[in-house]
Motif scaffolding. Sequence first.
Motif, short mmCIF file in Angstrom:
data_model
loop_
_atom_site.label_atom_id
_atom_site.label_comp_id
_atom_site.label_asym_id
_atom_site.label_seq_id
_atom_site.Cartn_x
_atom_site.Cartn_y
_atom_site.Cartn_z
N PHE A 86 32.62 -13.98 55.97
CA PHE A 86 31.88 -14.08 54.71
C PHE A 86 32.45 -13.09 53.71
N PHE A 87 32.46 -13.46 52.44
CA PHE A 87 32.71 -12.48 51.37
C PHE A 87 32.16 -13.06 50.07
N GLN A 88 31.95 -12.20 49.09
CA GLN A 88 31.51 -12.65 47.77
C GLN A 88 32.67 -12.47 46.79
N VAL A 89 32.78 -13.39 45.85
CA VAL A 89 33.84 -13.31 44.84
C VAL A 89 33.22 -13.15 43.45
N ILE A 90 33.84 -12.26 42.66
CA ILE A 90 33.45 -12.07 41.26
C ILE A 90 34.68 -12.34 40.39
N ASN A 91 34.46 -12.53 39.10
CA ASN A 91 35.55 -12.87 38.17
C ASN A 91 36.35 -14.06 38.69
N HIS A 92 35.63 -15.08 39.10
CA HIS A 92 36.23 -16.28 39.69
C HIS A 92 36.54 -17.36 38.68
N GLY A 93 36.12 -17.17 37.44
CA GLY A 93 36.49 -18.11 36.39
C GLY A 93 35.40 -19.08 35.96
N ILE A 94 34.32 -19.18 36.72
CA ILE A 94 33.22 -20.06 36.31
C ILE A 94 32.25 -19.23 35.48
#
Length: 304
Positions: A86-94
């Motif tokens: 598991f991981f969380q992503v930020i600044n992914h473009g949406i």
Amino acid sequence: MDSTYDRKAEVKAFDDSKVGVKGLVESGVTKIPRMFHSGKLDTIQTLATDSKLSVPIIDLKDMHYNTALHAELISKIRSACHEWGFFQVINHGIPISVLGEMIHGIRRFHEQDSKVRKEFYTRDLKKKVLYYSNISLLNSDQPVNWRDTFGFAVAPDPPKPEEIPSVCRDIAIEYSKKIRDLGFRILELLSEALGLNPSYLKELNCGEGLFILGNYYPTCPEPELTMGATKHTDGNFVTLLLQDQLGGLQVLHQNQWVNVPPVHGALVVNIGDLLQLITNDMFVSVYHRVLSNKSSPRISTSRK
């Protein structure tokens, strides 16, 4: 054991209502039906949110630019996939506005009048737009989850726009396009984390099938007795999850349940069973669950 209890009849009556768990709440229940009872819950083992153990948060803003930063990004993803799954992503473009409106769209669907909702209720998995409560409800003896789901196919054979409920149609179409594009970018990063060409997983058609689920976890009068989602792994390649700010998602890590706290604007990425299989356990698919609560409804949207 209560010899007079008829689970099949209780399940059938619930399913025949076609208004899901939300319908039970709307009817004013103060005691949850027995079919939802999960037995003794081990929530006491849950780690506090201030624990030193936390699901990795990965910033994607530099994923295609600086070579050194990109290598560091790939290293972080590799570690997260192997150690956590598991991981969380930020600044992914949406845009955050799109994420927020998708949550609101799912809420609008589940909180519209029950007479309108029930028109979409089905167990016909051949349909491209589905509304149901617990997909395996009729052929399982397991405790029923305190959750309703609205879902629709995106690829390879999407529904016609007019088939998607008008209450969330525009945002569902916009979000599905953006989350599909992001899904392909995530597959590129996962391929690199495996030491492969960025196009490897895409060329294996790992991203060709796409279904979006809008889960609604109504307020529960007895959250100590049932789960929003019982312990499970995902059977697909990879899931991208958008959760609201309520929380409740937990991951089993080092034999302890770890909260996955909502991060504003973030998406949760988790590895599925198929990806663990084809990576020979280099990436791991781990158990996770969702707690029920009595404070307010929880909403999440997953791309599978």
